[in-house]
Design a protein around this motif. Structure first.
Motif, PDB file in Angstrom:
ATOM      1  N   LYS A 184      -7.570  -2.272   1.075  1.00 51.15           N
ATOM      2  CA  LYS A 184      -7.162  -1.234   0.138  1.00 51.15           C
ATOM      3  C   LYS A 184      -7.544   0.143   0.666  1.00 51.15           C
ATOM      4  O   LYS A 184      -8.548   0.280   1.382  1.00 51.15           O
ATOM      5  CB  LYS A 184      -7.822  -1.457  -1.224  1.00 51.15           C
ATOM      6  N   PRO A 185      -6.785   1.174   0.292  1.00 46.29           N
ATOM      7  CA  PRO A 185      -7.156   2.536   0.695  1.00 46.29           C
ATOM      8  C   PRO A 185      -8.422   3.043   0.020  1.00 46.29           C
ATOM      9  O   PRO A 185      -8.985   4.046   0.440  1.00 46.29           O
ATOM     10  CB  PRO A 185      -5.942   3.374   0.265  1.00 46.29           C
ATOM     11  N   GLY A 186      -8.865   2.363  -1.029  1.00 42.39           N
ATOM     12  CA  GLY A 186     -10.116   2.733  -1.690  1.00 42.39           C
ATOM     13  C   GLY A 186     -10.071   4.112  -2.297  1.00 42.39           C
ATOM     14  O   GLY A 186      -9.150   4.453  -3.052  1.00 42.39           O
ATOM     15  N   ALA A 187     -11.043   4.934  -1.940  1.00 45.49           N
ATOM     16  CA  ALA A 187     -11.158   6.269  -2.541  1.00 45.49           C
ATOM     17  C   ALA A 187      -9.989   7.178  -2.181  1.00 45.49           C
ATOM     18  O   ALA A 187      -9.783   8.220  -2.823  1.00 45.49           O
ATOM     19  CB  ALA A 187     -12.473   6.916  -2.099  1.00 45.49           C
ATOM     20  N   PHE A 188      -9.208   6.805  -1.151  1.00 44.07           N
ATOM     21  CA  PHE A 188      -8.082   7.637  -0.730  1.00 44.07           C
ATOM     22  C   PHE A 188      -6.789   7.308  -1.483  1.00 44.07           C
ATOM     23  O   PHE A 188      -5.771   7.971  -1.290  1.00 44.07           O
ATOM     24  CB  PHE A 188      -7.847   7.474   0.766  1.00 44.07           C
ATOM     25  N   ALA A 189      -6.814   6.280  -2.333  1.00 50.79           N
ATOM     26  CA  ALA A 189      -5.581   5.797  -2.962  1.00 50.79           C
ATOM     27  C   ALA A 189      -4.898   6.873  -3.791  1.00 50.79           C
ATOM     28  O   ALA A 189      -3.684   7.078  -3.683  1.00 50.79           O
ATOM     29  CB  ALA A 189      -5.876   4.568  -3.822  1.00 50.79           C
ATOM     30  N   ASP A 190      -5.644   7.565  -4.634  1.00 46.42           N
ATOM     31  CA  ASP A 190      -5.028   8.579  -5.500  1.00 46.42           C
ATOM     32  C   ASP A 190      -4.344   9.663  -4.687  1.00 46.42           C
ATOM     33  O   ASP A 190      -3.229  10.097  -5.005  1.00 46.42           O
ATOM     34  CB  ASP A 190      -6.085   9.188  -6.427  1.00 46.42           C
ATOM     35  N   GLN A 191      -4.984  10.086  -3.624  1.00 46.64           N
ATOM     36  CA  GLN A 191      -4.402  11.127  -2.780  1.00 46.64           C
ATOM     37  C   GLN A 191      -3.148  10.630  -2.064  1.00 46.64           C
ATOM     38  O   GLN A 191      -2.155  11.351  -1.951  1.00 46.64           O
ATOM     39  CB  GLN A 191      -5.432  11.596  -1.753  1.00 46.64           C
ATOM     40  N   LEU A 192      -3.185   9.376  -1.597  1.00 45.06           N
ATOM     41  CA  LEU A 192      -2.053   8.827  -0.857  1.00 45.06           C
ATOM     42  C   LEU A 192      -0.858   8.569  -1.752  1.00 45.06           C
ATOM     43  O   LEU A 192       0.293   8.750  -1.344  1.00 45.06           O
ATOM     44  CB  LEU A 192      -2.469   7.528  -0.163  1.00 45.06           C
ATOM     45  N   TYR A 193      -1.116   8.128  -2.970  1.00 46.11           N
ATOM     46  CA  TYR A 193      -0.034   7.666  -3.831  1.00 46.11           C
ATOM     47  C   TYR A 193       0.502   8.721  -4.790  1.00 46.11           C
ATOM     48  O   TYR A 193       1.516   8.485  -5.450  1.00 46.11           O
ATOM     49  CB  TYR A 193      -0.509   6.463  -4.661  1.00 46.11           C
ATOM     50  N   LYS A 194      -0.171   9.864  -4.892  1.00 46.65           N
ATOM     51  CA  LYS A 194       0.212  10.831  -5.933  1.00 46.65           C
ATOM     52  C   LYS A 194       1.639  11.341  -5.763  1.00 46.65           C
ATOM     53  O   LYS A 194       2.304  11.689  -6.740  1.00 46.65           O
ATOM     54  CB  LYS A 194      -0.766  11.994  -5.958  1.00 46.65           C
ATOM     55  N   GLY A 195       2.139  11.380  -4.529  1.00 47.69           N
ATOM     56  CA  GLY A 195       3.501  11.837  -4.323  1.00 47.69           C
ATOM     57  C   GLY A 195       4.550  10.754  -4.482  1.00 47.69           C
ATOM     58  O   GLY A 195       5.748  11.034  -4.439  1.00 47.69           O
ATOM     59  N   ILE A 196       4.104   9.507  -4.680  1.00 50.71           N
ATOM     60  CA  ILE A 196       5.032   8.377  -4.776  1.00 50.71           C
ATOM     61  C   ILE A 196       5.186   7.895  -6.210  1.00 50.71           C
ATOM     62  O   ILE A 196       6.282   7.534  -6.647  1.00 50.71           O
ATOM     63  CB  ILE A 196       4.550   7.217  -3.893  1.00 50.71           C
ATOM     64  N   LYS A 197       4.086   7.882  -6.949  1.00 52.69           N
ATOM     65  CA  LYS A 197       4.123   7.353  -8.313  1.00 52.69           C
ATOM     66  C   LYS A 197       5.154   8.110  -9.149  1.00 52.69           C
ATOM     67  O   LYS A 197       5.210   9.332  -9.148  1.00 52.69           O
ATOM     68  CB  LYS A 197       2.735   7.460  -8.949  1.00 52.69           C
ATOM     69  N   GLY A 198       5.958   7.335  -9.839  1.00 55.47           N
ATOM     70  CA  GLY A 198       7.000   7.924 -10.667  1.00 55.47           C
ATOM     71  C   GLY A 198       8.310   8.125  -9.933  1.00 55.47           C
ATOM     72  O   GLY A 198       9.348   8.325 -10.560  1.00 55.47           O
ATOM     73  N   ARG A 199       8.295   8.063  -8.597  1.00 49.86           N
ATOM     74  CA  ARG A 199       9.523   8.259  -7.813  1.00 49.86           C
ATOM     75  C   ARG A 199       9.966   6.996  -7.094  1.00 49.86           C
ATOM     76  O   ARG A 199      11.064   6.938  -6.563  1.00 49.86           O
ATOM     77  CB  ARG A 199       9.326   9.378  -6.787  1.00 49.86           C
ATOM     78  N   GLY A 200       9.112   5.978  -7.079  1.00 53.78           N
ATOM     79  CA  GLY A 200       9.454   4.744  -6.387  1.00 53.78           C
ATOM     80  C   GLY A 200       8.271   3.811  -6.358  1.00 53.78           C
ATOM     81  O   GLY A 200       7.204   4.113  -6.891  1.00 53.78           O
ATOM     82  N   THR A 201       8.462   2.650  -5.726  1.00 50.11           N
ATOM     83  CA  THR A 201       7.393   1.667  -5.651  1.00 50.11           C
ATOM     84  C   THR A 201       6.529   1.918  -4.416  1.00 50.11           C
ATOM     85  O   THR A 201       6.957   2.556  -3.453  1.00 50.11           O
ATOM     86  CB  THR A 201       7.968   0.246  -5.591  1.00 50.11           C
ATOM     87  N   ILE A 202       5.320   1.392  -4.445  1.00 52.12           N
ATOM     88  CA  ILE A 202       4.356   1.572  -3.367  1.00 52.12           C
ATOM     89  C   ILE A 202       4.222   0.260  -2.603  1.00 52.12           C
ATOM     90  O   ILE A 202       3.962  -0.788  -3.192  1.00 52.12           O
ATOM     91  CB  ILE A 202       2.992   2.007  -3.916  1.00 52.12           C
ATOM     92  N   LYS A 203       4.399   0.322  -1.292  1.00 53.95           N
ATOM     93  CA  LYS A 203       4.256  -0.847  -0.434  1.00 53.95           C
ATOM     94  C   LYS A 203       3.313  -0.505   0.716  1.00 53.95           C
ATOM     95  O   LYS A 203       3.524   0.492   1.417  1.00 53.95           O
ATOM     96  CB  LYS A 203       5.610  -1.288   0.132  1.00 53.95           C
ATOM     97  N   GLU A 204       2.284  -1.326   0.877  1.00 54.01           N
ATOM     98  CA  GLU A 204       1.378  -1.180   2.015  1.00 54.01           C
ATOM     99  C   GLU A 204       1.835  -2.165   3.097  1.00 54.01           C
ATOM    100  O   GLU A 204       1.723  -3.367   2.931  1.00 54.01           O
ATOM    101  CB  GLU A 204      -0.068  -1.464   1.600  1.00 54.01           C
ATOM    102  N   LYS A 205       2.366  -1.618   4.200  1.00 62.04           N
ATOM    103  CA  LYS A 205       2.954  -2.468   5.236  1.00 62.04           C
ATOM    104  C   LYS A 205       2.373  -2.134   6.606  1.00 62.04           C
ATOM    105  O   LYS A 205       2.099  -0.981   6.915  1.00 62.04           O
ATOM    106  CB  LYS A 205       4.475  -2.278   5.279  1.00 62.04           C
ATOM    107  N   ASN A 206       2.193  -3.197   7.391  1.00 64.81           N
ATOM    108  CA  ASN A 206       1.960  -3.077   8.830  1.00 64.81           C
ATOM    109  C   ASN A 206       0.757  -2.223   9.206  1.00 64.81           C
ATOM    110  O   ASN A 206       0.829  -1.377  10.098  1.00 64.81           O
ATOM    111  CB  ASN A 206       3.220  -2.543   9.524  1.00 64.81           C
ATOM    112  N   TRP A 207      -0.375  -2.448   8.531  1.00 63.34           N
ATOM    113  CA  TRP A 207      -1.614  -1.854   9.020  1.00 63.34           C
ATOM    114  C   TRP A 207      -1.914  -2.445  10.403  1.00 63.34           C
ATOM    115  O   TRP A 207      -1.801  -3.652  10.614  1.00 63.34           O
ATOM    116  CB  TRP A 207      -2.763  -2.155   8.067  1.00 63.34           C
ATOM    117  N   MET A 208      -2.328  -1.597  11.348  1.00 57.19           N
ATOM    118  CA  MET A 208      -2.565  -2.041  12.722  1.00 57.19           C
ATOM    119  C   MET A 208      -4.067  -2.008  13.014  1.00 57.19           C
ATOM    120  O   MET A 208      -4.659  -0.939  13.128  1.00 57.19           O
ATOM    121  CB  MET A 208      -1.812  -1.152  13.707  1.00 57.19           C
ATOM    122  N   PRO A 209      -4.706  -3.180  13.120  1.00 58.38           N
ATOM    123  CA  PRO A 209      -6.158  -3.228  13.301  1.00 58.38           C
ATOM    124  C   PRO A 209      -6.576  -3.080  14.770  1.00 58.38           C
ATOM    125  O   PRO A 209      -5.848  -3.468  15.684  1.00 58.38           O
ATOM    126  CB  PRO A 209      -6.509  -4.624  12.789  1.00 58.38           C
TER     127      PRO A 209
END
Length: 211
Positions: free
Chosen positions: A166-191
């Motif tokens: 999970k993005p943890g404490a960064f989630a609100d900052q990352l998702y604030k521009g997406i919520k309400g405009r579309g769905t959120i998908k976390e894809k292809n994290w590269m470890p």
């Protein structure tokens, strides 16, 4: 120049690509290959689409294969399902509208070696259906990590069951521009591992790396 004189000429040749054929059917893609203690491990994903009622479904399966040669001439493969079928995914869409497209199963497992700890896989799938509603809540697609080969079962990073990343404490900052405009998908994290710490590339543009 000094180093070059100490290395055999054959080892100075640039690496050549190898065509690796895994017998997983006509549609397999997004492979990942690592070498650990003399054994080559590879993961790959298969997928096929089928329309059911008003939804186009992507049915995915992931596989993990092992070989003692880099060409995978002698190979054994099995399905990669850390839950062993005991995982009920939520559904895309909502009570008002059935999703035009939905997906099922594990997608795009990526292997990496953590020296001294073992081999791990990061992969994606929909979240588990929890609560009264069968429908997904954002994010509707998430990333998991699980240990595939353990060198030390007592290590704090010995992850026997898939754990959501999970993005943890960064989630609100990352998702604030997406919520309400579309769905959120976390894809292809590269470890990757650096200085015995685990990092994952979350995005390229902008370049964002989690530790």
């Amino acid at each position: 120049v000094v180093l070059g004189s100490l290395v055999p000429a054959a080892e100075l040749q640039p690496p050549q690509p190898t065509d690796v054929l895994l017998d997983l059917g006509p549609y397999f893609f997004n492979p990942s290959i690592v070498r650990h203690r003399g054994v080559y491990l590879s993961t790959a994903r298969t997928a096929h689409m089928k329309r059911i009622d008003r939804t186009n479904w992507w049915f995915n399966e992931a596989y993990i294969c092992m070989s003692t040669t880099s060409q995978f001439k002698s190979v054994s493969c099995r399905k990669f399902d850390p839950w062993q079928g005991r995982f009920q995914e939520c559904l895309w869409g909502n009570e008002r509208k059935v999703a035009d497209v939905d997906t099922q199963g594990v997608e795009d497992p990526k292997l990496f070696v953590w020296p001294g700890k073992g081999v791990y896989a990061v992969f994606g799938r929909k979240p588990e259906a929890l609560g009264a509603s069968p429908y997904c809540k954002d994010p509707i697609f998430v990333q998991f990590i699980v240990q595939v080969v353990a060198e030390n079962t007592n290590d704090q990073w010995s992850i026997h069951r898939p754990t959501e990343l999970k993005p943890g404490a960064f989630a609100d900052q990352l998702y604030k521009g997406i919520k309400g405009r579309g769905t959120i998908k976390e894809k292809n994290w590269m470890p990757f591992v650096w200085q015995d710490q685990l990092f994952t590339v979350h995005s390229v543009m902008p370049h964002r790396v989690f530790r």
